[in-house]
Design an enzyme around this catalytic site. Sequence first.
Site, PDB file in Angstrom:
ATOM      1  N   CYS A 137       0.835  -1.205   0.000  1.00 49.06           N
ATOM      2  CA  CYS A 137       0.000   0.000   0.000  1.00 49.06           C
ATOM      3  C   CYS A 137       0.869   1.255   0.000  1.00 49.06           C
ATOM      4  CB  CYS A 137      -0.928  -0.013   1.215  1.00 49.06           C
ATOM      5  SG  CYS A 137      -1.958   1.460   1.326  1.00 49.06           S
ATOM      6  N   CYS A 140      -0.400   4.085   2.170  1.00 53.02           N
ATOM      7  CA  CYS A 140      -0.189   3.906   3.621  1.00 53.02           C
ATOM      8  C   CYS A 140       1.274   4.155   3.990  1.00 53.02           C
ATOM      9  CB  CYS A 140      -0.515   2.477   4.058  1.00 53.02           C
ATOM     10  SG  CYS A 140      -1.986   1.772   3.352  1.00 53.02           S
ATOM     11  N   ASP A 141       2.191   3.602   3.199  1.00 59.03           N
ATOM     12  CA  ASP A 141       3.581   3.517   3.639  1.00 59.03           C
ATOM     13  C   ASP A 141       4.555   4.373   2.835  1.00 59.03           C
ATOM     14  OD1 ASP A 141       2.823   1.665   5.579  1.00 59.03           O
ATOM     15  OD2 ASP A 141       2.992  -0.001   4.182  1.00 59.03           O
TER      16      ASP A 141
END
Length: 315
Positions: A137, A140-141
């Site tokens: 992701c 997300c990261d």
Amino acid sequence: MSDKEYTRCLIIGSGPAGYTAAIYAGRANLKPIEYCGIQPGGQLTQTTEVENFPGYPQGIDGNRMMADLREQAERFGTDVRDGEIVKADFSKSPYVLTTDRGTQIEADTVIIATGASAKYLGLEDEKKYNGQGVSACATCDGFFYRKKTVAVVGGGDTACEEALYLANLCKKVYMIVRKNYLRASDVMRQRVENKDNIEILYEHNTLGLYGENGVEGAHLVKRKGEADEQKYDLPIDGFFLAIGHKPNTDVFKEWLDLDETGYIKTENGTPRTKIKGVFAAGDCADPVYRQAIVAAGSGCMAALEAERYLGTIGK
Ligand code: NDP
């Protein structure tokens, strides 16, 4: 626990969608039962820090956030249980759902929030470096890889989208594509081709990853199995998988309309499925956004819909 139980509201899944539905259904006094599924807490328990969920200016550990959501759901009376739903019968109301222990639960309303799982290549190194350079992701990261060099695996729209997102943060982004073309739509292909710091490695496969304390590079092979096959190491700091997701909807496919990938089809912009009283929320019904905050919002909508539906059937 008896082998047969009854509830006005059964929630299946324990990601942001399932827990948010549980909080709303609990506060509406529906006394919901929630089954957590094979991965209690869902995909966020696989990530490290969640920095894009509103309300956490310093970010929050994914596991912590899911534990908090569980506590909040329980506070309002949700009976949160470990275990899976392995069979569904939506032929008549109340619907009958069977758990992995064989318990049959009769439910007037069902909220399906079973999520989706990112696909991985199946390399041992993906597990070894999970959370230490391997991610599925970018949204997300990606932030943790500012000004660094990363690789995105895949040649579809998701891979292009992730690569473009990362290209705005990172020094350099490689796309590792197994064919000699991108499967993505023309507009996405053009965007990645025109981005200066994205380099597409066509006809490449990943054999493994290396690094002392986290990912430091990938072992790649170009034109695998051909006479001019070439193996080499590519130094990278992050390895992002973008080879598709699989929604966890097999149990329901007999009863609900699914799209070609398996996402549950819902009525325009609502969590309503084609069966009255059965709702779908979160990633299992969302091939487009796949974000925790969106899942939480749709979990709320599903609980409100469930409450209204119960009113219409006098329960
Ligand atoms: P896709 O199935 O479209 O693409 C998956 C990509 O991963 C393909 O390039 C595929 O390669 C590659 N791949 C699959 N397995 C492996 C493997 N084992 N090793 C290496 N590469 C692999 O998935 P997406 O998630 O990209 O998209 C899903 C759907 O969502 C699509 O319909 C897409 O159009 C849509 N979508 C639309 C967006 C938008 O419009 N903005 C954004 C994101 C998704 P190969 O081509 O060789 O099979």
